[in-house]
Design a protein around this motif. Structure first.
Motif: not given
Length: 342
Positions: A52-53, A226-229, A251-254, A328-331
């Motif tokens: 994602p990065y 909370y592990f925030d992605n 960790c991430g802000m997708v 797109s989150g389809c994986n």
């Protein structure tokens, strides 16, 4: 000796959601020898990692000291697994297997091989070094154990829990004796989190009209870790449900990567009232722990105590679509591109 070298070229800076057409395949030539004046290594790329990065690098550089934007008209870069074909660096020799940052092409001249890790353990799939044994694995390990300081019995919530990092954090939390809840973006991922990865509970955030209410339903006694992605609205809702002295690993802000104007967080006063600790996670500062991480993770993999799900895409030509599928989150599982199998 020169050979043809197919590359994935980044066309130009991207606003909005990336498309496959933002990338183009190009074929050039490359020498399989390191230039005399260089101390680099020449590698044959085997596996490439979609992460994602990488979306952040498709914008013009902003003020940060971690990432450098992709250069329009050049191959994009990312983490990968490769085989050394020639080396002028004392730490690497022909035939070594390595993982680290490389370019999306068949062959790469890496001029700063100090950033590479030599692969010593080949009794596991090499593709694992794009994920569970590579950057995502180290991110999960450092973020959970170093930043979150987990204790048995605590409630851990993970957003984007089915991602390359989230699926590992959840399993680390279960090994620690925590109660683990995850969110994901479809029913298949939610079912896999509960039935394959051992999460105690999981929900599809897209089906929840009120994230605050959803978190109260799944974490009725509050959240310790909370592990925030994803950031955004989920982070805002989680802050309301954190327990006193809770810990948040940012960790991430997708959810924000494709927005022209990032969303604000409204509930930050709760950080004061509840003495919540929020800490940003950049894995690059924790690579010194890599040997310790391997000592922990390898036995768990070999004993089947940790499961890792991958989605394999064959051929460099599949790389742009594989990356867009991830973004797109389809994986379903860690998104990996096979360039060559040695």
């Amino acid at each position: 000796m020169e050979v043809s070298n197919t590359q994935v070229i980044y066309r130009d800076y991207i606003t909005g959601f990336p498309k496959v057409t933002d990338f183009v395949l190009n074929t050039t030539t490359i020498s399989l020898k390191v230039p005399d004046e260089s101390n680099g290594v020449l590698v044959k790329n085997l596996y490439l990692s979609c992460d994602p990065y990488m979306r952040i690098l498709m914008r013009k550089a902003q003020d940060n000291n971690i990432f450098t934007s992709y250069i329009p008209g050049s191959p994009i870069t990312g983490f990968g697994v490769a085989k050394v074909l020639d080396s002028k660096h004392p730490n690497f020799k022909e035939g070594d297997l390595v993982w680290g940052t490389t370019s999306w092409e068949e062959y790469s001249l890496i001029t700063n091989p100090e950033t590479l890790f030599k692969i010593e353990h080949t009794d596991v799939p090499l593709s694992y070094y794009t994920g569970i044994l590579g950057m995502p694995g180290m991110t999960s390990y450092a973020g959970f154990y170093e930043l979150c300081s987990p204790k048995k019995g605590e409630c851990v919530f993970i957003s984007s829990a089915f991602g390359a990092v989230g699926q590992l954090v959840g399993q680390f939390a279960k090994l620690t004796g925590c109660y683990v809840v995850g969110s994901a973006g479809n029913k298949e991922k939610v079912d896999l989190l509960k039935n394959k990865l051992g999460f105690d509970a999981a929900f599809n955030y897209k089906e929840e009209q009120d994230l605050d209410a959803a978190l109260k339903r799944f974490c009725p006694d509050g959240i310790d870790i909370y592990f925030d992605n994803v950031g955004g609205k989920m982070l805002d809702a989680v802050i309301l449900n954190m327990r006193p002295r809770g810990r948040i690993a940012a960790c991430g802000m997708v959810s924000q990567y494709n927005l022209e104007e990032p969303e604000g967080v409204k509930n930050l006063i709760q950080v004061i009232f509840k003495q919540i600790r929020i800490e940003g996670l950049s894995v690059f500062y924790y690579y010194y722990l890599y040997p310790k991480f391997l000592d922990m993770i390898l036995p768990h993999i070999k004993e089947g105590k940790i499961v890792y799900l991958e989605e394999i895409n064959e051929g460099l030509e599949s790389a742009p679509a594989a990356l867009i599928k991830l973004l797109s989150g389809c994986n379903v599982g860690k998104q990996v591109v096979v360039v060559a199998r040695e």
